[in-house]
Design an enzyme around this catalytic site. Structure first.
Site, PDB file in Angstrom:
ATOM      1  N   HIS A 154      38.873  48.480  40.791  1.00  0.00           N
ATOM      2  CA  HIS A 154      40.602  48.367  40.653  1.00  0.00           C
ATOM      3  C   HIS A 154      40.896  49.966  40.672  1.00  0.00           C
ATOM      4  O   HIS A 154      40.206  50.844  40.384  1.00  0.00           O
ATOM      5  CB  HIS A 154      40.894  47.920  39.269  1.00  0.00           C
ATOM      6  CG  HIS A 154      40.744  46.324  39.319  1.00  0.00           C
ATOM      7  ND1 HIS A 154      39.417  45.754  39.138  1.00  0.00           N
ATOM      8  CD2 HIS A 154      41.894  45.568  39.461  1.00  0.00           C
ATOM      9  CE1 HIS A 154      39.798  44.538  39.139  1.00  0.00           C
ATOM     10  NE2 HIS A 154      41.097  44.196  39.462  1.00  0.00           N
ATOM     11  N   LYS A 158      44.239  51.141  35.802  1.00  0.00           N
ATOM     12  CA  LYS A 158      43.870  49.885  35.069  1.00  0.00           C
ATOM     13  C   LYS A 158      43.294  50.345  33.720  1.00  0.00           C
ATOM     14  O   LYS A 158      42.500  51.187  33.449  1.00  0.00           O
ATOM     15  CB  LYS A 158      42.813  49.226  35.709  1.00  0.00           C
ATOM     16  CG  LYS A 158      42.582  47.755  35.047  1.00  0.00           C
ATOM     17  CD  LYS A 158      42.062  46.835  36.044  1.00  0.00           C
ATOM     18  CE  LYS A 158      41.773  45.454  35.245  1.00  0.00           C
ATOM     19  NZ  LYS A 158      42.837  44.784  34.780  1.00  0.00           N
TER      20      LYS A 158
HETATM   21  P1  NAD Z   1      51.913  47.962  33.983  1.00  0.00           P
HETATM   22  O1  NAD Z   1      51.134  48.955  32.930  1.00  0.00           O
HETATM   23  O2  NAD Z   1      52.311  48.740  35.549  1.00  0.00           O
HETATM   24  O3  NAD Z   1      52.963  47.059  33.386  1.00  0.00           O
HETATM   25  C1  NAD Z   1      52.905  46.495  32.205  1.00  0.00           C
HETATM   26  C2  NAD Z   1      54.237  46.490  31.783  1.00  0.00           C
HETATM   27  O4  NAD Z   1      54.713  45.741  30.499  1.00  0.00           O
HETATM   28  C3  NAD Z   1      54.887  48.034  31.217  1.00  0.00           C
HETATM   29  O5  NAD Z   1      56.135  48.126  32.229  1.00  0.00           O
HETATM   30  C4  NAD Z   1      55.153  48.007  29.945  1.00  0.00           C
HETATM   31  O6  NAD Z   1      56.260  48.974  29.491  1.00  0.00           O
HETATM   32  C5  NAD Z   1      55.430  46.447  29.813  1.00  0.00           C
HETATM   33  N1  NAD Z   1      55.316  46.204  28.447  1.00  0.00           N
HETATM   34  C6  NAD Z   1      54.619  46.694  27.399  1.00  0.00           C
HETATM   35  N2  NAD Z   1      54.996  46.123  26.001  1.00  0.00           N
HETATM   36  C7  NAD Z   1      55.972  45.428  26.351  1.00  0.00           C
HETATM   37  C8  NAD Z   1      56.819  44.521  25.632  1.00  0.00           C
HETATM   38  N3  NAD Z   1      56.649  44.459  24.098  1.00  0.00           N
HETATM   39  N4  NAD Z   1      58.001  43.831  26.006  1.00  0.00           N
HETATM   40  C9  NAD Z   1      58.079  43.767  27.310  1.00  0.00           C
HETATM   41  N5  NAD Z   1      57.240  44.665  28.141  1.00  0.00           N
HETATM   42  C10 NAD Z   1      56.470  45.355  27.667  1.00  0.00           C
HETATM   43  O7  NAD Z   1      50.770  46.908  34.185  1.00  0.00           O
HETATM   44  P2  NAD Z   1      50.277  45.918  35.605  1.00  0.00           P
HETATM   45  O8  NAD Z   1      49.361  46.660  36.505  1.00  0.00           O
HETATM   46  O9  NAD Z   1      51.705  45.519  35.978  1.00  0.00           O
HETATM   47  O10 NAD Z   1      49.545  44.978  34.718  1.00  0.00           O
HETATM   48  C11 NAD Z   1      49.969  44.287  33.633  1.00  0.00           C
HETATM   49  C12 NAD Z   1      48.716  43.366  33.101  1.00  0.00           C
HETATM   50  O11 NAD Z   1      48.639  42.238  34.301  1.00  0.00           O
HETATM   51  C13 NAD Z   1      47.529  43.835  32.811  1.00  0.00           C
HETATM   52  O12 NAD Z   1      46.703  43.211  31.958  1.00  0.00           O
HETATM   53  C14 NAD Z   1      46.719  43.465  34.208  1.00  0.00           C
HETATM   54  O13 NAD Z   1      45.320  43.638  33.986  1.00  0.00           O
HETATM   55  C15 NAD Z   1      47.221  42.201  34.398  1.00  0.00           C
HETATM   56  N6  NAD Z   1      47.112  41.743  35.904  1.00  0.00           N
HETATM   57  C16 NAD Z   1      46.641  40.548  35.773  1.00  0.00           C
HETATM   58  C17 NAD Z   1      46.865  39.579  37.154  1.00  0.00           C
HETATM   59  C18 NAD Z   1      46.592  38.402  37.293  1.00  0.00           C
HETATM   60  O14 NAD Z   1      46.616  37.882  38.506  1.00  0.00           O
HETATM   61  N7  NAD Z   1      46.388  37.762  36.355  1.00  0.00           N
HETATM   62  C19 NAD Z   1      47.169  40.622  38.483  1.00  0.00           C
HETATM   63  C20 NAD Z   1      47.515  41.986  38.288  1.00  0.00           C
HETATM   64  C21 NAD Z   1      47.464  42.481  36.795  1.00  0.00           C
END
Ligand code: NAD
Length: 266
Positions: A154, A158
């Site tokens: 990744h 991450k």
């Molecule tokens: P990222 O860090 O870009 O985004 C996460 C967001 O959540 C940030 O903007 C952060 O400020 C926000 N956040 C944190 N605490 C919060 C709160 N209390 N209220 C509201 N917002 C809050 O990360 P990302 O790359 O977008 O990934 C997010 C998650 O999704 C990770 O756990 C990643 O592994 C997962 N993910 C899952 C899939 C899937 O298909 N299931 C795909 C991609 C990423």
């Protein structure tokens, strides 16, 4: 149908905004961010370079969840657990993409499935969910002569490892072998590890650049090696799958569902 997006300014949050705003039959009910986010107060459209939506990024998750039929959450484990509690109070379905939960947090999430509709998947792409099904099948057919190893790569941002998808592949393999992943998983190897015990399921994690998500599961015997690989080319594949799950979730009875349920693979 009204969909809310928590963590709207994140990498996935922005993809989800794009996906939801493109759908004629879906209303965006709101978008949240963490209280200390620099994006609070900014119009949600501005986050993706789209015209104003008339709704701004808020830290009032409770209000957005109350005003939504379903909320999509790709944030961090602690935030997701708080959101799931609010969703249960308001009877709002949840689609969760967050990864990196520990065992206690997962048990807490599961409990909410008794009273609310929760879809939780480590990966919302159709291809990965097919890979999970095929991995379970292969692990059931190929005995302990075939060592199972899972390799993932990744992007450099991450924060959890191995990826939630790699662990889901491990779970599928363990389930094909009728064992518990926790009993056979080797998540890290370093130093003088000794020979590989039969039946282990090993993980290797690579991090770098902008890789969206590559996963390979291999079944390695003395005389042959069988591998299944999935490579995500664009994050939008996860957003499209999550919105598909959100639409599906609004017509389900309370329960804890996976993307394989949404796609009818289970
Ligand atoms: P990222 O860090 O870009 O985004 C996460 C967001 O959540 C940030 O903007 C952060 O400020 C926000 N956040 C944190 N605490 C919060 C709160 N209390 N209220 C509201 N917002 C809050 O990360 P990302 O790359 O977008 O990934 C997010 C998650 O999704 C990770 O756990 C990643 O592994 C997962 N993910 C899952 C899939 C899937 O298909 N299931 C795909 C991609 C990423």
């Amino acid at each position: 149908m009204k969909i809310g997006i928590v963590g709207a300014a994140g990498r996935m949050g922005r993809m989800l905004l794009t996906e939801v705003l493109a759908r004629q039959n879906i209303d965006l009910s709101g978008g949240t961010e963490a209280p200390d986010s620099a994006f609070i107060g900014i119009d949600l459209g501005a986050l993706i370079g789209a015209p104003d939506t008339g709704r701004v990024v808020t830290d009032d998750a409770d209000a957005v969840i109350a005003d939504s039929d379903v909320v999509i959450d790709f944030t961090v484990p602690e935030a997701t657990l708080a959101h799931v509690g609010a969703a249960a109070r308001h009877g709002t379905a949840m689609v969760i993409g967050t990864t990196g939960f520990d065992g206690t947090q997962l048990a807490d999430l599961n409990r909410f499935g008794a009273e609310n509709v929760i879809v939780h998947a480590a990966n919302y792409s159709v291809g990965v969910n097919l890979l999970l099904g095929l991995t379970e099948q292969a692990a059931a057919i190929l005995n302990d002569d075939y060592d199972i190893e899972i390799v993932e790569m990744h992007h450099r941002h991450k924060i959890d490892a191995p990826s939630g998808t790699a662990l889901a592949i491990g779970d599928a393999a363990a389930s094909g072998r009728k064992v518990k992943l926790d009993d056979v998983a080797v998540r890290v190897r370093d130093g003088i590890t000794g020979p590989r015990p039969a039946g282990d399921i090993g993980f290797a994690t690579l991090r770098g650049g902008g890789v969206v998500g590559d996963h390979t599961v291999m079944f390695a015997a003395e005389t042959e090696r069988f591998e299944l690989t999935h490579k995500a080319a664009d994050r939008s594949v996860f957003a499209a799958g999550a919105v598909r799950a959100a639409v599906w979730a609004t017509s389900q009875s309370p329960g804890y569902y996976s993307m394989r349920d949404v796609l009818g693979f289970s």
